[in-house]
Design an enzyme around this catalytic site. Structure first.
Site: not given
Length: 333
Positions: A168, A199, A303, A319
């Site tokens: 998920h 996970n 990014e 930012q």
């Protein structure tokens, strides 16, 4: 990395254009940006009175003794901006729109990649009102019928026998206000292939940290998560296949970004001192007992590896500060 210059950004209108064209909105909606576009889709209202989403209308906590707030409108999941593809913005490529297909649901928003058959990123808002008493959905994971006609819709059995968990992005426990909300987390557009040790190990512990912050410490979190497809890292791990099932791409690593705010705050309240948790974790075995803290990194790093600009609604000067900083706060704060 703190001195890195931010890439030249599209104007808000052009960022909105990419997202709104994908969802089929009118030209008028494009000109007025994402908020108006969401109104045209009816996604800013759930058909009745609700508490305004934080940061938009100066909302605050509901009066004492009143009914608990309803889950946030879908637009709240993109309050920190629609992540922007760096290559498209810089004119470096012409990737098909089907590889950056925006999908907005009441429970979260995501960018779907048709070539990979997984999401590029999933974005959502999390606070104490996200949690309820609804039990976990029981049954097979669900193909997403909201994908365009003619697209392959990943099936539960694409993961069966693959050696990977159905991982998920928006955790099941984070959507327990209603059976509908919880079931939405089992749509396979919210799922990516994860090694079990990831996970059930550090990824789970970071999810638990976010739950602690939202449910017990009453913070408001804006989150985005997804996979990283680093071919050099994949080559270093020869046991990691490129795909499973019917062409479901396997990430070499996973990322998560969590912007931590106070109740009633939103994008307009983010400043240089705002806490931002950013983490990248390898998709591998042998890390089951590891904590999440050792995988902290910067948004700048994510990014660069993901090819997206995140937090696009936050002023650029802010930012530059918060995306270059590694979170160092102790867990549970």
């Amino acid at each position: 990395m703190g001195s890195r210059k931010k890439r030249k950004r599209k104007s808000w209108g052009s960022r909105a254009l990419v997202a709104l064209v994908v969802t089929g909105l009118s030209a008028a909606g494009v000109k007025c940006g994402l908020d108006r576009g969401l109104k045209e889709l009816g996604l800013d209202s759930e058909g009745g009175p609700s508490w305004p989403s934080p940061g938009r209308l100066g909302s605050s906590a509901p009066p004492e003794g009143s009914a608990p707030p309803r889950p946030p409108a879908a637009g709240a999941h993109l309050e920190l901006g629609v992540p922007a593809r760096v290559d498209l913005r810089a004119g470096q490529g012409h990737a098909a729109a089907s590889d950056d297909h925006l999908m907005i649901k009441p429970q979260y928003a995501l960018s779907y990649n048709r070539s990979r058959n997984v999401a590029n990123w999933v974005s959502w808002r999390l606070d104490a009102a996200s949690f309820g008493a609804t039990p976990r959905y029981r049954g097979k994971f669900l193909a997403d019928s909201a994908l365009p006609d003619g697209w392959y819709r990943v099936q539960h059995d694409d993961y069966t026998g693959s050696g990977f968990d159905r991982g998920h992005m928006v955790r099941s426990e984070e959507r327990t206000r209603s059976a509908e909300d919880n079931k939405a987390t089992f749509l396979l557009t919210n799922i990516l292939p994860q090694r079990h040790d990831l996970n059930a190990g550090p990824w789970l512990r970071l999810e638990e940290e976010c739950q602690e912050l939202a449910q017990k410490r009453r913070r408001v979190l804006f989150l985005v998560a997804g996979g990283l497809f680093d071919e050099r890292q994949r080559e270093a791990r020869r046991e990691l296949p490129a795909t499973i099932g019917n062409g479901v791409a396997v990430p070499a690593a996973f990322f998560k970004i969590a912007v931590v705010l106070e109740p009633g705050q939103g994008a307009a309240d983010i400043g240089p001192s705002t806490r931002v948790i950013a983490a990248v974790m390898p998709n591998e075995t042998g890390i089951l007992d590891e904590g999440w803290e050792q995988y902290r990194t910067t948004v700048d790093d994510i990014e660069r590896r993901a090819g997206y600009d995140f937090l696009t609604a936050v002023p650029e000067a802010t930012q530059r500060v918060i995306e270059a900083r590694v979170d160092s706060e102790p867990a549970g704060r």
